[in-house]
Structures are given as C-alpha cells and as structure tokens.
Motif scaffolding. Structure first.
Motif: not given
Length: 255
Positions: A179-208
């Motif tokens: 649960e994050v911000n009172n929202t329940v999620y059921q999909t794990g994710y990986y930390l990735a760099d900016g080249i990876y697509p915007r999928w729910t399974t990837f959490v990327k950094s904020i460019p600026n």
C-alpha cells in the motif's frame, strides 16, 4: 573442491599407466581460479600449477560446467517465497515497498570478436561487446541473468528478448501486495534507469526534480538503483576474465 571432485572424477588425483601419481585437485583448481580471477591465459599459469596448456583448458571447461551444474539451482534462480519476503522487507525499510530489485545491462567487451561477427556485436562506441542483463538485490545476489545478446543493441532491445517477465505474462508471477498513499497495489516492480519504458513494473527517477519531494525521491531511487551497478562492478573486479578476450568461445556451446 570436495563438491567438484565428487561431481567430476577428472579433478581427483589418480595414477597413470606407469603408477605415477597425477595432478592434485588443488593444482587444477588453482590454475582455473587464476585464469578466471586474473584473466590469465593457460600459458601464464603454467609456472604456478605445473600443468600443460591442454590440461589447463580442459580443467577450465570442466570446472565451469561443474559449477553451473552444482550451483545454478541455488545461486541463479527465481526468488522463493521466503527470499521474496526478505527482499520486500528490506525494500520497504528503504522506502520502496513492493520493490523486487534493480535491473540494468552491462556490456562485456569482446576483444577477439571474429571478423564475420563484428558488425553484429559492435556497440555505439565502436567496441565489440556482448550484453548481460541482470536483476540484482540489495546484497548483489543475481536473481535473473540474460546473456549473449549482440552489443549493437541497447537496454530496450535486450528487454524485448529477455525472459524476465515470462512468468508475469503467463499469469504465474509472485503475489505481491503493498500500500502506498492509501492505494493498494498487487504488482512488484524494479528500479530502472531512464531508458526503460514507462511500465508499472519499472520505477524510474525524475529527470529534472524541482520540488524538495521530487529531489528526495530522485536521490533515493538513484541510490538504491546502484545495487545492480555495484553487482556489475564486483563481477568485473573479481573476475577479470570478463574484461579480457572471450577465451574458450565455442559457437555450439554459445548458442
């Protein structure tokens, strides 16, 4: 040494036809480890191990086969439910609930790439390389490895060929609930760099990042994504054969 000797009798000391004792298992394993750790050739370890070139190369091949057979099930596998729980607990303590690990690619430079293949294995820097895609945890444990893609491709092309999400596509992925911000999620994710697509399974950094909240998130994401980078660094530092030529390369074994 005991595991490998029990697995392959080649490493056990034996007598030859004249009754003379052969090489000790310590000699063969020392030669193999020196080749892997220092990137040495078979001729370079001759003074230490007192072994011929053909014997050293055969020991190297048999050693790698034995290690793969004996330890792949334990050290290169999908996380078990117990492993996954440990990873999730550590990730939540670091501020990323539901994170399974970090994903990235490493280019393995191929010094003596065959001329006929240099077009396929040339990367953007003009070097010849093969790509390793890996998912690593906080303790540099590799949970996924996909190796052998030509170096002319980038992380996105490798991801399209990788089996990392095959279980998820078949509906057999692990059940992860957080649960994050009172929202329940059921999909794990990986930390990735900016080249990876915007999928729910990837959490990327904020460019600026602009706000303090965005800067804090970007700092933590980039810091913990370095787990896989640290894994690559240790792999290259401890096993210098990766940086050298692709010795013992065999087309049939490779494919």
């Amino acid at each position: 040494m005991h595991d490998i000797c029990n697995h392959d009798a080649y490493f056990v000391q034996k007598c030859d036809a004249t009754g003379t004792l052969g090489l000790l298992p310590e000699q063969k394993l020392t030669a193999v480890i020196r080749m892997l750790a220092y990137g040495a050739s078979a001729d370079q370890v001759d003074e230490v191990a007192r072994m011929g070139k053909s014997t050293t190369l055969e020991a190297l091949v048999r050693f790698c086969d034995a290690v793969e057979t004996l330890y792949t099930r334990d050290y290169l596998r999908r996380p078990t439910p117990r492993d996954l729980q440990r990873l999730l607990q550590k990730a939540e303590a670091r501020g990323f609930p539901g994170m399974v690990g970090s994903i990235d690619c490493m280019h393995w430079q191929w010094k003596n790439c065959p001329t006929a293949w240099q077009g396929d294995y040339g990367n953007r820097k003009g070097q010849k390389s093969i790509i390793l895609e890996a998912v690593a945890g906080f303790n540099t444990w590799v949970w996924h490895a996909f190796f052998g893609v030509p170096g002319s491709q980038n992380d996105l092309n490798v991801l399209g060929q990788s089996p990392v999400f095959n279980d998820v596509l078949r509906g057999q992925g692990p059940n992860i609930t957080y649960e994050v911000n009172n929202t329940v999620y059921q999909t794990g994710y990986y930390l990735a760099d900016g080249i990876y697509p915007r999928w729910t399974t990837f959490v990327k950094s904020i460019p600026n990042p602009r706000s303090q909240k965005e800067k804090l998130f970007a700092t933590y994401q980039e810091k913990y994504r370095k787990d896989v980078e640290r894994c690559f660094g240790i792999l290259q530092a401890r096993w210098l054969i990766i940086r050298g030529a692709a010795r013992m390369f065999d087309e049939e074994v490779f494919y």
